[in-house]
Design an enzyme around this catalytic site. Structure first.
Site, PDB file in Angstrom:
ATOM      1  N   SER A 247       0.828  -1.191   0.000  1.00 11.32           N
ATOM      2  CA  SER A 247       0.000   0.000   0.000  1.00 11.32           C
ATOM      3  C   SER A 247       0.875   1.258   0.000  1.00 11.32           C
ATOM      4  O   SER A 247       1.788   1.371  -0.810  1.00 11.32           O
ATOM      5  CB  SER A 247      -0.959  -0.055   1.190  1.00 11.32           C
ATOM      6  OG  SER A 247      -2.049   0.804   1.014  1.00 11.32           O
ATOM      7  N   ASP A 356      -8.272  -6.475  -6.146  1.00  9.07           N
ATOM      8  CA  ASP A 356      -8.034  -5.365  -5.220  1.00  9.07           C
ATOM      9  C   ASP A 356      -9.019  -4.243  -5.521  1.00  9.07           C
ATOM     10  O   ASP A 356      -8.988  -3.631  -6.587  1.00  9.07           O
ATOM     11  CB  ASP A 356      -6.598  -4.859  -5.374  1.00  9.07           C
ATOM     12  CG  ASP A 356      -6.168  -3.938  -4.235  1.00  9.07           C
ATOM     13  OD1 ASP A 356      -7.044  -3.312  -3.625  1.00  9.07           O
ATOM     14  OD2 ASP A 356      -4.956  -3.848  -3.971  1.00  9.07           O
ATOM     15  N   HIS A 387      -6.690  -6.324  -1.301  1.00  8.19           N
ATOM     16  CA  HIS A 387      -5.583  -5.463  -0.871  1.00  8.19           C
ATOM     17  C   HIS A 387      -4.848  -6.089   0.317  1.00  8.19           C
ATOM     18  O   HIS A 387      -4.843  -5.560   1.422  1.00  8.19           O
ATOM     19  CB  HIS A 387      -6.169  -4.095  -0.496  1.00  8.19           C
ATOM     20  CG  HIS A 387      -5.182  -2.996  -0.399  1.00  8.19           C
ATOM     21  ND1 HIS A 387      -4.454  -2.533  -1.471  1.00  8.19           N
ATOM     22  CD2 HIS A 387      -4.790  -2.226   0.652  1.00  8.19           C
ATOM     23  CE1 HIS A 387      -3.688  -1.541  -1.094  1.00  8.19           C
ATOM     24  NE2 HIS A 387      -3.848  -1.337   0.201  1.00  8.19           N
TER      25      HIS A 387
END
Length: 675
Positions: A247, A356, A387
């Site tokens: 991320s 995702d 994610h």
């Protein structure tokens, strides 16, 4: 601001100190030769001999046993030789060449370090490096501050939970696993967060240069002090750094890698992108209300200095990002690194989930395309998940790979990893296919929406779609043969053989809209009852679910155990799977640089690029294409409270629109892999 919590970021579990005696399984060391760069030749003769045989200097020190009652996880690439308990833990303050908070002096950036004790007496080691805005909780009591879609939840995700300036916990597993194997781990508070000065301007240049300053310090190109103000140098560093993370941590790695950082030898970006515009906007529509400023504030609210010192800077963001229209402005251009990818010199091992819904596959795979074009040594792992970090979703598959990757690029060990296939695709849970490139070579297959066939049936057909603001995507696509005025569902015949796509499908829609500047959505759907990985934005599911027990990934202490939850694949039987989707602003059909109004009496052709995917439609299933207006699942529709109800009359975010679709002129092109 990226969600660190929607998919259960690794949470370190507190284990009583009495349990800290469970050893790791014995591991087999490598005997491959080692290549060293100029700076690594500063190693002593004894260290070079040790590294050349793949065996790090043995310490046999107390406290080197694994912490916790979980199952130990290991890897044959290198045996742990250093004490984790006795590792050196320190904090340094690096001077950045920028004044991001505009207080008249250069920002000081905080870096917390953990390294083997032997580095205090001459041992040099490579560095695993992370920068993040998530190393401290957000202050305040806003609903979003505690919303699991956005922010980390458990205190165990944070550095220094005692908040005394002395790091006792390093988030994630890199310290527990790699420090005993002869690496240092450096974790940097992103400018404007926790104890770092500056402002969290959503990765503006001053943020990226602040992160880069910590890398420069490791290589002797910047200055740093300890808490007492004494100058500190990284004399223990070999000059080889790997920047890793999921991320936002990986996004910072992508952006820093485009700069001239000689000691940055590799990056491992997981669930990341190279441009903020397609993340903060969806087809020209603001993804969430005032999202860029909210992201900056949320990150800045982790500051232990004074979060309000950056308030005026954050309040400049709405005008800079054109919150009203959502166009691509110079603010976004500053945060778009696709063109700069040509400057990358570090190798890249990229991981992304094809499901995702946070950092969507288009944003990630556009970065992969840029990296591939740059010609750097690279690898790609595509999973079925959302994610999540592969250390959660594919632990036994991932840990040996990242270990070997870092050993190769940071220790110079020729362990064969660069001879392996370039691309891995997870076809079904834990079943992998490998390829030399991605997307896999394909041929375009054109299907007319009128009949969802390659041959256009005679006669024109029109269909109308009414706006529905609070419509979730699962409701839009379910039960395709049910009559509905708020969506158009088109079905193909049952497939007589498997059909695989690899790449980006595109829908060409000829549409007349009764109002200008409203959302238009399309969905590619696999209709057929089957077992599917559950990774859905409607339910914030990620494709994995936590089970009982824990595993110890490396070694630990009572405050940093190195033990983590165990996850399993979340697979369920259901009648359909949304393969890909897209939503655009009708006024951005030509460009994101400006809005081009829609005339209500005119048909326009919209080219809607769906999210890229690598997917197999099974024999007997049916391809479906569903067209609708608003998809409130992927954007915050004002007045609906996250799809819960329709806006009050008079408070609609845009006019209630009727779309007339000319099906006879509309089609989808699929990137079909030819057998």
């Amino acid at each position: 601001m990226l969600s660190e919590a929607a998919d259960s970021t690794l949470r370190k579990m507190r284990i009583p100190a009495a349990q800290h005696n469970r050893p790791l399984s014995p591991l087999v060391s490598s005997s491959r030769p080692v290549r060293h760069d100029k700076r690594s030749m500063d190693l002593s003769k004894r260290q070079l001999v040790a590294l050349a045989t793949g065996i790090l200097l043995s310490t046999a020190l107390p406290g080197a046993a694994s912490a916790g009652a979980g199952t130990p996880v290991g890897n044959s690439a290198g045996e742990p030789r250093f004490s984790y308990a006795e590792a050196i833990r320190e904090t340094v303050y690096v001077e950045a060449p920028v004044d991001g908070d505009r207080d008249g002096r250069n920002d000081r950036i905080v870096a917390d370090i953990i390294r083997p004790k032997e580095t205090g007496s001459g041992l040099k080691v490579p560095v695993i490096f992370q920068a993040s805005p998530y190393f401290a909780p957000e202050a305040g009591s806003s609903a979003q501050a505690h919303d699991r879609r956005y922010r980390p939840g458990p205190k165990d995700d944070y550095k220094d939970p005692e908040d005394d300036g002395v790091p006792t916990r390093f988030p994630e597993y890199y310290d527990n696993y790699f420090v005993p194997r002869g690496y240092a781990v450096v974790q940097v508070d992103m400018p404007g967060t926790r104890y770092s000065e500056g402002c969290a301007t959503v990765d503006g240049k001053e943020v990226i240069l602040g992160v880069k300053a910590a890398l420069d310090w490791l290589d002797g190109r910047a200055k740093a002090t300890d808490k007492a103000g004494r100058q500190v140098e990284a004399t223990w560093d070999t000059g080889r750094v790997g920047m890793v993370g999921r991320s936002h941590r990986g996004i910072l790695a992508n952006m820093v890698a485009t700069m001239d950082v000689p000691n940055l030898k590799t990056i491992v970006p997981i669930a990341t992108f190279g441009s903020w515009y397609p993340y903060l906007r969806t087809g020209g529509l603001p993804r969430f209300v005032d999202y860029p400023r909210w992201t900056a504030r949320a990150d800045g609210n982790t500051s232990k200095l004074d979060p309000q010192r950056c308030a005026a800077i954050y309040d400049e963001i709405p005008a800079q990002t054109d919150e009203e229209n959502g166009t691509y402005t110079s603010w976004f251009a500053e945060r778009d690194y696709h063109a700069a990818a040509a400057k990358i010199k570090a190798s890249v091992f990229m991981v992304h989930g094809l499901n995702d819904w946070n950092v969507t596959p288009d944003t990630g795979l556009d970065w992969w395309k840029a990296v591939s074009t740059a010609g750097v040594p690279s690898r790609l792992m595509l999973t079925e998940k959302a994610h999540v970090d592969p250390i959660d979703s594919h632990r036994t598959h991932w840990l040996p790979q990242i270990h070997r990757w870092l050993d190769h690029w940071l220790l110079g060990i020729d362990n064969g990893i660069m001879k392996e296939p370039k691309v891995q695709v997870e076809r079904t849970p834990d079943r992998w296919e490998t390829y030399g490139s991605w997307p896999v070579a394909n041929a375009t297959k054109k299907l007319w929406l009128n009949g969802m066939s390659e041959t256009l049936p005679p006669g024109a057909r029109y269909a109308s779609i009414d706006e529905k603001y609070e419509q979730r995507e699962s409701d839009i696509v379910s039960d395709p043969e049910r009559q509905s005025s708020t969506r158009l569902a088109l079905l193909g015949r049952p497939l007589t053989e498997d059909l695989r796509i690899s790449g980006t499908a595109e829908v060409s829609l000829t549409v007349k809209a009764s109002a200008s500047g409203t959302p238009l959505s399309a969905f590619l759907v696999d209709y057929g009852t089957d077992s599917y990985t559950i990774a859905d934005e409607d339910t914030y599911s990620t494709g994995i679910k936590e089970t009982t027990g824990s595993e110890c990934i490396g070694r630990g202490t009572s405050s940093d155990t190195g033990c983590y939850p165990v996850y399993e694949h979340d697979v369920q039987t259901r009648p359909f799977e949304i393969v890909s989707k897209v939503t655009i602003d009708t006024e951005n059909r030509e460009t994101f640089l400006q809005d081009v109004p829609v005339r209500p009496d005119t048909f326009y052709t919209y080219k809607l690029k769906l999210k890229p995917d690598d997917y197999v439609f099974r024999s007997g299933h049916r391809l479906g294409l569903v067209v609708a207006g608003t998809n409130c699942t992927i954007m915050e529709v004002p007045g609906t409270d996250w799809c819960s109800y329709a806006p009050e009359p008079g408070n609609e975010p845009w006019p209630r629109t009727v779309f007339d679709v000319d099906i006879s002129k509309s089609f989808i092109t699929l990137p079909v892999v030819v057998k």
